[in-house]
Scaffold this active site. Sequence first.
Site, PDB file in Angstrom:
ATOM      1  N   ASP A 289     -15.985   1.743 157.854  1.00  0.00           N
ATOM      2  CA  ASP A 289     -15.468   2.257 158.622  1.00  0.00           C
ATOM      3  C   ASP A 289     -16.609   2.749 159.442  1.00  0.00           C
ATOM      4  OD1 ASP A 289     -16.484   3.925 156.635  1.00  0.00           O
ATOM      5  OD2 ASP A 289     -15.039   5.511 156.918  1.00  0.00           O
TER       6      ASP A 289
ATOM      7  N   LYS B  19     -16.172  -0.216 150.890  1.00  0.00           N
ATOM      8  CA  LYS B  19     -15.457   1.015 150.822  1.00  0.00           C
ATOM      9  C   LYS B  19     -15.877   1.649 149.591  1.00  0.00           C
ATOM     10  CE  LYS B  19     -13.467   4.341 153.203  1.00  0.00           C
ATOM     11  NZ  LYS B  19     -13.900   5.293 154.375  1.00  0.00           N
TER      12      LYS B  19
ATOM     13  N   ASP C 109     -12.333 -10.177 158.188  1.00  0.00           N
ATOM     14  CA  ASP C 109     -11.466 -10.712 159.179  1.00  0.00           C
ATOM     15  C   ASP C 109     -11.457  -9.574 160.349  1.00  0.00           C
ATOM     16  OD1 ASP C 109      -9.362 -11.898 160.665  1.00  0.00           O
ATOM     17  OD2 ASP C 109      -7.671 -10.771 159.249  1.00  0.00           O
TER      18      ASP C 109
ATOM     19  N   TYR D 216      -6.205 -10.557 150.439  1.00  0.00           N
ATOM     20  CA  TYR D 216      -5.170 -11.595 151.211  1.00  0.00           C
ATOM     21  C   TYR D 216      -4.727 -12.643 150.031  1.00  0.00           C
ATOM     22  CZ  TYR D 216      -6.650 -10.218 155.844  1.00  0.00           C
ATOM     23  OH  TYR D 216      -7.120  -9.648 156.762  1.00  0.00           O
TER      24      TYR D 216
ATOM     25  N   ASP E   5     -13.582 -10.054 164.347  1.00  0.00           N
ATOM     26  CA  ASP E   5     -12.928 -10.001 165.671  1.00  0.00           C
ATOM     27  C   ASP E   5     -13.695  -8.968 166.597  1.00  0.00           C
ATOM     28  OD1 ASP E   5     -10.976 -11.398 164.969  1.00  0.00           O
ATOM     29  OD2 ASP E   5      -9.184 -10.422 165.916  1.00  0.00           O
TER      30      ASP E   5
HETATM   31  C1  IPM Z   1      -8.837 -15.365 161.049  1.00  0.00           C
HETATM   32  C2  IPM Z   1      -7.595 -15.369 161.256  1.00  0.00           C
HETATM   33  C3  IPM Z   1      -6.724 -15.745 159.919  1.00  0.00           C
HETATM   34  C4  IPM Z   1      -6.973 -14.805 158.936  1.00  0.00           C
HETATM   35  C5  IPM Z   1      -5.089 -15.678 160.036  1.00  0.00           C
HETATM   36  C6  IPM Z   1      -4.393 -16.434 161.274  1.00  0.00           C
HETATM   37  C7  IPM Z   1      -4.464 -16.040 158.774  1.00  0.00           C
HETATM   38  O1  IPM Z   1      -7.062 -13.831 161.713  1.00  0.00           O
HETATM   39  O2  IPM Z   1      -9.262 -16.794 160.792  1.00  0.00           O
HETATM   40  O3  IPM Z   1      -9.479 -14.780 161.227  1.00  0.00           O
HETATM   41  O4  IPM Z   1      -6.500 -13.695 158.948  1.00  0.00           O
HETATM   42  O5  IPM Z   1      -8.164 -15.159 158.218  1.00  0.00           O
HETATM   43 MG    MG Z   2      -8.783 -12.895 162.011  1.00  0.00          MG
END
Ligand code: IPM
Ligand code: MG
Length: 355
Positions: free
Chosen positions: A223, A191, A247, A141, A251
């Site tokens: 993975d 990875k 990231d 990133y 989620d």
């Molecule tokens: C998170 C979000 C952010 C990230 C985005 C909105 C930039 O997805 O905090 O996980 O990718 O870090």
């Molecule tokens: Mg995120």
Amino acid sequence: MTKKIAVIPGDGIGIEVVAAGLSVLQKIGKKFGHTFEYTKALAGGIALDTAGIPLPGETLAKCRESDAVLLGAVGGPKWDMNPQHLRPEQALLGLRKELGLYSNIRPAKIYSALVGASTLKKDVVDGVDLIVVRELTGGLYFGTPRGIEERDGEKVGFNTMIYSESEIRRIARSAFEIARARRKKVCSVDKANILETSQLWRAVVTGIAKDFPEVELSHMYVDNCAMQLIRNPKQFDVIVTENMFGDILSDAAAMLTGSIGMLASASVGGTVAMYEPVHGSAPDIAGQNKANPIATIASVAMMLRFSFSLGKEADAIETAIEDVLRAGLRTGDIFTEGTTLVGTREMADHICQRI
Ligand code: IPM
Ligand code: MG
């Protein structure tokens, strides 16, 4: 105790959930005799609309002058077509980088009352209690070179995944320190069968493990980790991983708890820490009093515990959250038949009443 908090509601449901979080903080202040002073600051789409940039210098200055930062969410369809440097998300990346917040702590703990709200089977998620420690200021990133350019008559897009030993060392330490106070297990996710960054990552994490002999270290490919999180999430205590893997995996981990609307986070490593819900700005439900404020309220609890050493106050919030869930109160994202649907404000009010 008097503490100064920079408050950045941001966009979409960020505004509502931060208001809910502040109402809970207010209640804590009243009950336990603390004063919390807020400085509102702009970031994201709202900053683009008012100041022309996603992260005004004034916002950063306010954060630096505060004892902690509380952030809602940034982004929305209105700004989706903006060029890269004028996207709301740049505010988040900028805050993390400028404040030196290299360690992102994302706990995924299932509340027993919500076991039925998960899309996974009860016996898979019941008892899940894990933390994703995501590296937050390096990797894909932030790596350069990056861009989109013309090569051999067509456009190519490129990014760089890069980690230095010192960057890996400090995030590894952060994970081991957290694990030491828990079930003493770190799973480092990479990875390494493909990526050189991961090979270095694995070697450095293995080296740091020597300083934490009481903590058991394992390694897993990303993975496989995605699969294991869904197959048998209870095997995990602390997962440490690089920025993009974290990231994505956080989620996935969020959904074990029923909804991403439940997940709090702390970003630490600099002099002021930042607390924010893991979910985004959810433009589809923004402004409708539908958003789940629990992720933000739980982030406020993390702020009290980590930045202000107010453990008792943090406990009071977490217990109140459990109580309202046990009483059957639900926002839409965690609603199941037989429970009571409430709005953002009502959920916050119920939590306040139980503090
Ligand atoms: C998170 C979000 C952010 C990230 C985005 C909105 C930039 O997805 O905090 O996980 O990718 O870090
Ligand atoms: Mg995120």
